[in-house]
Design a protein around this motif. Structure first.
Motif, PDB file in Angstrom:
ATOM      1  N   GLU A  94     -13.151 -11.678  -3.707  1.00 48.16           N
ATOM      2  CA  GLU A  94     -14.543 -11.234  -4.284  1.00 48.16           C
ATOM      3  C   GLU A  94     -14.501 -10.512  -2.924  1.00 48.16           C
ATOM      4  O   GLU A  94     -14.986  -8.797  -3.760  1.00 48.16           O
ATOM      5  N   LEU A  95     -14.399 -10.158  -1.809  1.00 46.85           N
ATOM      6  CA  LEU A  95     -14.650  -8.786  -0.876  1.00 46.85           C
ATOM      7  C   LEU A  95     -13.941  -7.980  -1.170  1.00 46.85           C
ATOM      8  O   LEU A  95     -14.685  -6.753  -1.574  1.00 46.85           O
ATOM      9  N   ALA A  96     -12.382  -7.768  -1.487  1.00 47.95           N
ATOM     10  CA  ALA A  96     -11.870  -6.953  -1.995  1.00 47.95           C
ATOM     11  C   ALA A  96     -12.021  -6.126  -3.704  1.00 47.95           C
ATOM     12  O   ALA A  96     -12.430  -4.993  -3.325  1.00 47.95           O
ATOM     13  N   GLU A  97     -12.626  -6.972  -4.364  1.00 52.37           N
ATOM     14  CA  GLU A  97     -13.201  -6.481  -5.293  1.00 52.37           C
ATOM     15  C   GLU A  97     -14.457  -6.033  -5.433  1.00 52.37           C
ATOM     16  O   GLU A  97     -15.047  -4.675  -6.028  1.00 52.37           O
ATOM     17  N   GLY A  98     -15.117  -6.821  -4.803  1.00 55.46           N
ATOM     18  CA  GLY A  98     -16.571  -5.406  -4.247  1.00 55.46           C
ATOM     19  C   GLY A  98     -16.932  -4.369  -3.784  1.00 55.46           C
ATOM     20  O   GLY A  98     -17.208  -3.448  -3.520  1.00 55.46           O
ATOM     21  N   LEU A  99     -15.965  -4.212  -2.183  1.00 52.89           N
ATOM     22  CA  LEU A  99     -15.667  -2.680  -1.712  1.00 52.89           C
ATOM     23  C   LEU A  99     -14.911  -2.200  -3.101  1.00 52.89           C
ATOM     24  O   LEU A  99     -15.162  -0.621  -2.813  1.00 52.89           O
ATOM     25  N   LEU A 100     -14.226  -1.682  -3.500  1.00 49.67           N
ATOM     26  CA  LEU A 100     -13.481  -1.396  -4.170  1.00 49.67           C
ATOM     27  C   LEU A 100     -14.336  -1.257  -5.990  1.00 49.67           C
ATOM     28  O   LEU A 100     -14.881   0.050  -6.463  1.00 49.67           O
ATOM     29  N   ARG A 101     -15.061  -2.394  -6.728  1.00 50.63           N
ATOM     30  CA  ARG A 101     -16.264  -1.939  -7.452  1.00 50.63           C
ATOM     31  C   ARG A 101     -17.298  -0.606  -6.836  1.00 50.63           C
ATOM     32  O   ARG A 101     -18.028  -0.029  -7.425  1.00 50.63           O
ATOM     33  N   ALA A 102     -17.579  -0.870  -4.937  1.00 50.80           N
ATOM     34  CA  ALA A 102     -18.432  -0.055  -5.353  1.00 50.80           C
ATOM     35  C   ALA A 102     -18.124   1.365  -4.332  1.00 50.80           C
ATOM     36  O   ALA A 102     -19.069   2.080  -3.659  1.00 50.80           O
ATOM     37  N   LYS A 103     -16.715   1.427  -4.665  1.00 46.33           N
ATOM     38  CA  LYS A 103     -16.420   2.927  -4.575  1.00 46.33           C
ATOM     39  C   LYS A 103     -16.002   3.135  -3.314  1.00 46.33           C
ATOM     40  O   LYS A 103     -16.024   4.525  -3.126  1.00 46.33           O
ATOM     41  N   VAL A 104     -15.848   2.302  -1.976  1.00 45.16           N
ATOM     42  CA  VAL A 104     -15.394   3.505  -0.402  1.00 45.16           C
ATOM     43  C   VAL A 104     -14.222   4.240  -1.354  1.00 45.16           C
ATOM     44  O   VAL A 104     -13.597   3.598  -1.470  1.00 45.16           O
ATOM     45  N   LYS A 105     -14.801   5.115  -0.420  1.00 43.96           N
ATOM     46  CA  LYS A 105     -13.800   6.704  -0.933  1.00 43.96           C
ATOM     47  C   LYS A 105     -12.359   5.711   0.264  1.00 43.96           C
ATOM     48  O   LYS A 105     -11.331   6.529  -0.102  1.00 43.96           O
ATOM     49  N   LYS A 106     -12.362   5.391   1.068  1.00 42.82           N
ATOM     50  CA  LYS A 106     -11.585   4.988   2.511  1.00 42.82           C
ATOM     51  C   LYS A 106     -11.328   3.675   3.019  1.00 42.82           C
ATOM     52  O   LYS A 106     -12.504   3.533   3.576  1.00 42.82           O
ATOM     53  N   ILE A 107     -10.624   3.039   2.814  1.00 40.94           N
ATOM     54  CA  ILE A 107     -10.436   1.713   3.480  1.00 40.94           C
ATOM     55  C   ILE A 107      -9.832   1.683   4.273  1.00 40.94           C
ATOM     56  O   ILE A 107      -8.100   1.647   4.058  1.00 40.94           O
ATOM     57  N   TYR A 108     -10.100   1.723   6.047  1.00 41.75           N
ATOM     58  CA  TYR A 108      -8.507   2.112   7.049  1.00 41.75           C
ATOM     59  C   TYR A 108      -8.152   0.105   8.487  1.00 41.75           C
ATOM     60  O   TYR A 108      -8.935  -0.633   7.577  1.00 41.75           O
ATOM     61  N   ILE A 109      -7.393   0.333   7.608  1.00 45.78           N
ATOM     62  CA  ILE A 109      -6.483  -1.211   7.721  1.00 45.78           C
ATOM     63  C   ILE A 109      -5.981  -1.375   9.267  1.00 45.78           C
ATOM     64  O   ILE A 109      -4.733  -0.252   9.953  1.00 45.78           O
ATOM     65  N   SER A 110      -6.507  -1.355  10.346  1.00 52.12           N
ATOM     66  CA  SER A 110      -5.911  -1.082  12.016  1.00 52.12           C
ATOM     67  C   SER A 110      -5.424  -2.767  12.182  1.00 52.12           C
ATOM     68  O   SER A 110      -5.202  -3.387  12.202  1.00 52.12           O
ATOM     69  N   ALA A 111      -4.069  -1.480  12.372  1.00 52.06           N
ATOM     70  CA  ALA A 111      -3.098  -3.409  12.375  1.00 52.06           C
ATOM     71  C   ALA A 111      -1.659  -2.300  13.063  1.00 52.06           C
ATOM     72  O   ALA A 111      -1.069  -1.038  12.859  1.00 52.06           O
ATOM     73  N   ASP A 112      -2.213  -2.307  14.113  1.00 52.75           N
ATOM     74  CA  ASP A 112      -0.737  -1.468  15.090  1.00 52.75           C
ATOM     75  C   ASP A 112       0.858  -2.275  15.400  1.00 52.75           C
ATOM     76  O   ASP A 112       0.569  -2.939  16.776  1.00 52.75           O
ATOM     77  N   GLY A 113       1.165  -2.789  14.771  1.00 57.64           N
ATOM     78  CA  GLY A 113       2.351  -3.210  15.209  1.00 57.64           C
ATOM     79  C   GLY A 113       3.184  -3.466  13.584  1.00 57.64           C
ATOM     80  O   GLY A 113       2.448  -3.486  12.721  1.00 57.64           O
ATOM     81  N   ALA A 114       4.886  -3.037  13.283  1.00 57.66           N
ATOM     82  CA  ALA A 114       5.460  -3.910  11.858  1.00 57.66           C
ATOM     83  C   ALA A 114       5.942  -4.826  12.084  1.00 57.66           C
ATOM     84  O   ALA A 114       6.497  -5.317  10.887  1.00 57.66           O
ATOM     85  N   THR A 115       5.885  -5.905  13.598  1.00 53.86           N
ATOM     86  CA  THR A 115       6.145  -6.990  13.131  1.00 53.86           C
ATOM     87  C   THR A 115       4.707  -8.170  13.645  1.00 53.86           C
ATOM     88  O   THR A 115       4.320  -7.111  14.575  1.00 53.86           O
TER      89      THR A 115
END
Length: 345
Positions: A135-156
């Motif tokens: 629901e949150l994902a759809e809401g943010l996309l529908r609101a046309k957020v320009k950039k969604i940064y995902i802070s994740a500091d590791g590939a494992t």
């Protein structure tokens, strides 16, 4: 042809955020610091608004993660956000709706993004993405957020857990896949999904893996240079910060925001943020920039004065005088920052 059509739609959205007034502001932001103006005939085009300095992770170099209580904790109320847009919306191009906390914990986040878009202001958010729902994902996309940064500091999972304490790497990866799938399903081409990978000593060997993984996930990868304790950063010298937090920093200078030999910050030009940017805390207090954690260093509150009065008020004008060397008569947080080597002429 489909790709050209997508680019045209994105370009049309970008133009939507501009106006003659905003273009004037952009031009003045370039002129005013060069001429050393301390009172400004315009307002900033970019601001940071704290969605709430609350987070459910315990990242060790973040004051929120450390449980630092020098700033009052709280979530940005919707009416305060509305007041910010009432005062600044006609001038803004970009609004970063995050700073020291996790924006998805604010129950009004989608509604705020919708309001900003309606006021022709583009929004960026940065999330650790452990709390994303469909629901949150759809809401943010529908609101046309320009950039969604995902802070994740590791590939494992192992390296991720070293810094993002309390987070779940698998949950984050699953949420990225879900967000990308929703973006495709909704044809939400305007929103960019960007994996923000802070390079530390324990994960710098994973950069090639992260690049491959980002491509597989269908997201952009942005590598950020390592920093020391973010809450203390401008309140101490780089030498002090390196002595305490040097074990976090990568071996490679490519991913380092400091000069190891000089023991200084890597900044060669004058800071121009007080001429083109600002940060507003969740409680309405205006701060010099997003590096200031505690509201005790604020320059005024939008609940007490119009932003224009604060922008050209005593604290801001004295801060600009400090930066350009015009002998200010009052101490500001910018003086502290300059004294510790983070502002240069």
């Amino acid at each position: 042809m489909a790709r050209l059509w997508t680019r045209a739609r994105i370009a049309r959205e970008e133009v939507r955020f501009l106006s003659a007034r905003k273009i004037y502001n952009l031009a003045m932001e370039q002129i005013a610091p060069r001429l050393h103006w301390v009172r400004l005939p315009y307002r900033p085009t970019k601001i940071t608004v704290e969605s709430g300095n609350v987070c459910n992770l315990r990242c060790p170099l973040c004051p929120t993660g450390q449980g630092d209580r020098s700033a009052q904790k709280g979530m940005l109320p919707y009416d305060t956000f509305e007041k910010i847009l009432d005062q600044l919306g006609k001038d803004l191009i970009t609004l970063r709706l995050y700073n020291w906390g996790e924006p998805l914990l604010n129950k009004h986040i989608v509604k705020m993004c919708e309001l900003a878009y309606a006021r022709r202001v583009s929004v960026k958010i940065s999330s650790h993405l452990n709390d994303l729902t469909p629901e949150l994902a759809e809401g943010l996309l529908r609101a046309k957020v320009k950039k969604i940064y995902i802070s994740a500091d590791g590939a494992t999972p192992e390296s991720y857990a070293i810094y993002r304490r309390g987070g779940d790497w698998k949950v984050v990866m699953d949420n990225i896949k879900m967000l990308v799938a929703k973006k495709r399903e909704m044809s939400a081409h305007f929103t960019r999904v960007i994996w923000l990978f802070h390079v530390f000593r324990h994960n710098e060997h994973e950069v090639p893996i992260a690049r491959r993984l980002a491509e597989e996930l269908g997201v952009e990868l942005q590598l950020n240079k390592a920093r020391t304790d973010m809450g203390k950063e401008i309140f101490e010298t780089a030498e002090q910060a390196l002595e305490r937090d040097g074990h976090w920093l990568p071996e490679s200078n490519e991913f380092l925001a400091f000069d190891r030999e000089q023991k200084s910050a890597q900044r060669e030009v004058m800071c121009t943020l007080p001429w083109k940017d600002t940060a507003i805390n969740w409680d309405g207090k205006v701060l010099a920039c997003c590096s200031v954690y505690s509201e005790k260093h604020h320059y005024g509150s939008i609940h007490e004065r119009d932003f224009g009065e604060i922008w050209n008020g005593e604290m801001y004008t004295e801060a600009r005088r400090e930066i350009v060397g015009q002998s200010p008569t009052k101490d500001t947080i910018c003086k502290t920052c300059k004294h510790n080597g983070y502002l240069f002429l």
